[in-house]
Enzyme design. Structure first.
Site, PDB file in Angstrom:
ATOM      1  CG  ASP A   1      -6.250   0.483  -1.667  1.00 55.03           C
ATOM      2  OD1 ASP A   1      -5.075   1.898  -1.367  1.00 55.03           O
ATOM      3  OD2 ASP A   1      -5.556   0.289  -0.562  1.00 55.03           O
ATOM      4  CB  SER A  37      -1.212  -0.308   1.282  1.00 49.29           C
ATOM      5  OG  SER A  37      -1.562   0.461   1.038  1.00 49.29           O
TER       6      SER A  37
END
Length: 572
Positions: A304, A143
């Site tokens: 995301d 991430s």
């Protein structure tokens, strides 16, 4: 085995990756370095693996990836007939290698592996699982962590990260695997040739794009709105999909931050590629000075999460928080779908317990059922799944968390910066056609519902002693509940490990209905609160502050007072 014995075992067996071989040689005789790499097994938590790339049981490498995938394969083979797994990866160092390594193990265990031909965002992995009707999914990403990290997220057949129950099953399977002798795997190219590994077709990507665009509300206004955008993918996966979607809805004036345009796992211009952090947006903000866009968009490496900045009256660019963007999107979706008559009957929205409570007022205004879940987007995805099980997934209209994660639509089960980028641009275009700036839209929101200020602080605890320090802090807070924080009285103490909420005034204890989790909540007078929890993916504790006031300045000042007081309580 002790650390030195494990080190010697790795020197004998970990010979396939030259980087690992060289690293092991370089630390020979260095007991501290050996201990750091072998003092524990890299833990497969509820979301998967995340760790520093390198040699050893406590690092992420092809061997720890193989072990985890063997455990996942054992779970899949036990629970599904003719199983298959979708795999995707981001721009991080060794992501391609780790993704192919996972495919090799899956294929070696008789499981069909589907993998994208190039790096793709996390939501596109979730979509592939659902579209290809796979048994599970794997996303190789860390991430928004610094470049030295990589990770591995496991997904269920619903396209949502594995739930708590199935995570426990997979963890138990992994713990039974011998890292060097208990893993079945084949050569990647052999798998491509015999069909046990297959590249995901462009038709799946196109179907994803169609589902994203279907979430639009006023897309017909975008083309002629004149919206001007600066965009940075922060050297990650968002570059192609975000620009494709913006182009398709009619936003042609998009300037990309060149230094951050293409994939680069070293993230040379932003050590922390996290749109929550201003430093990551510095180059984008600098470009805004010359381009003067209506909006700056920034997506993190696995696309995301998305952050934004907008111009003020003086031409300076103001960053919006995840709570602010989420609340604005939520109200935009509710207001405009209601006006158009496209709001479903008994609509449902979902937020996490650390996400702004302004959503409760918005939900009441538009008769939306607002569900609260634990921190982690998989719990939002789980709620969509519950609706789907009752053939009511169309009731879901929006979900978000304070950490810049948003999702409209049920086509995926994880936060999606691609659809969020589209909706943010659409919302900005819509307000632009009404003569309303994004800053004015935010001001209108606060004027209608009240000024809510939210912020988060993270406290880092690296190394062997870090985990113990974090545990000691959480234990101390449970045993010594503060009477006040920042001059505000603690009125309620909630402990999600015991599922108990205690009224500190009366001593009355009530039961919390959410699953057990290492989360503590201190509710204060004047609607303020402090929530604290250890990160599930990083060696840090996170504190979330909420204050409510008549003005932003007052709310920020009160937050600062509470923050300083709480840090003294924590001893950090």
């Amino acid at each position: 085995m002790n650390e030195l014995e494990l080190y010697n075992l790795w020197c004998e067996n970990a010979t396939e990756d030259s980087d690992i071989v060289n690293e092991l040689k370089s630390i020979e005789g260095d007991n501290d370095a050996i201990q750091e790499r072998f003092y524990k097994n890299l833990e497969f938590g509820t979301g998967g693996l995340r760790g520093v790339i390198g040699a050893g049981t406590a690092r992420l490498n092809i061997y720890t990836i193989r072990k985890a995938t063997q455990g996942l394969a054992d779970y899949v083979n036990e629970h599904f007939e003719n199983p298959s797994v979708a795999v995707s990866f981001d721009s991080r160092i060794k992501s391609t290698t780790f993704a192919k390594t996972a495919c090799e193990v899956l294929a070696g265990n008789g499981i069909k592996a589907y993998i994208y031909t190039e790096l793709m965002p996390t939501p596109m992995l979730s979509f592939a699982v659902r579209e290809l009707k796979c048994s599970a999914g794997i996303m190789v990403t860390a991430s928004h962590n610094p470049s030295k990290y990589n990770g591995y997220k496991a997904y269920g057949e619903d396209g949502c990260q594995l739930n708590l129950e199935n995570s426990e099953i997979v963890i138990n399977k992994i713990n039974q695997v011998d890292m060097f002798n208990g893993v079945k795997h084949i050569n990647f190219e052999d798998g491509i040739k015999d069909g046990s590994i297959e590249y995901i077709s462009d038709s799946v990507i196109e179907e994803y794009y169609k589902n994203v665009i279907a979430q639009g509300i006023h897309t017909e206004l975008v083309k002629d709105s004149g919206l001007k955008v600066v965009y940075t993918p922060l050297n990650g996966t968002g570059n192609k999909p975000v620009r494709t979607i913006l182009d398709r809805i009619g936003i042609k004036d998009v300037t990309v931050v060149k230094e951050q345009e293409y994939p680069d796992g070293n993230f040379p211009t932003c050590p922390f590629p996290n749109p929550e952090i201003r430093e990551a947006l510095n180059l984008g903000l600098k470009l805004c000075e010359s381009v003067k866009p209506d909006l700056l968009l920034a997506t993190d490496p696995d696309a995301d999460r998305v952050g934004i900045a907008v111009p003020d009256q003086d031409g300076n660019y103001v960053l919006f928080s995840g709570n602010e963007v989420g609340a604005m999107l939520f109200e935009y979706v509710c207001k405009e779908r209601t006006a158009l008559g496209t709001m479903p009957k008994n609509p449902v929205a979902v937020k996490t317990i650390v996400t702004t409570d302004i959503c409760k007022k918005i939900a009441t205004e538009y008769n939306v059922e607002l569900r609260e879940v634990l921190t982690g987007f998989k719990f939002i995805g789980e709620q969509i799944g519950l609706l789907e099980a009752d053939h009511q997934e169309d009731r879901y209209i929006f979900g978000f968390e304070e950490s810049y994660g948003y999702l409209a639509g049920s086509y995926v089960r994880d936060k999606d910066a691609v659809v969020a980028s589209m909706l943010i641009c659409e919302m900005a275009s819509y307000y632009r056609t009404k003569g309303i700036s994004m800053l004015q839209a935010r001001a209108n929101l606060y004027e209608k519902y009240g000024v809510y200020h939210h912020s988060q602080e993270s406290f880092q605890f690296e190394g062997i002693s870090g985990m113990q320090k974090m545990s000691d802090i959480m234990k101390s807070l449970r045993e010594n509940i503060p009477n006040e924080i920042g001059g505000l009285k603690v009125t309620t103490f909630e402990d999600y490990t015991t599922s108990q909420s205690k009224d500190t005034m009366t001593g009355e204890v009530t039961k919390l209905t959410l699953p057990k989790s290492d989360v503590l909540v201190f509710k204060l007078t004047d609607g303020a609160s402090v929530v604290i929890r250890p990160s599930g993916t990083e060696p840090k504790i996170k504190a979330y502050y909420t204050t409510i006031a008549n003005t932003q300045n007052d709310a920020v000042a009160l937050k600062n007072t509470i923050s300083e007081s709480f840090k003294k309580i924590l001893g950090v």
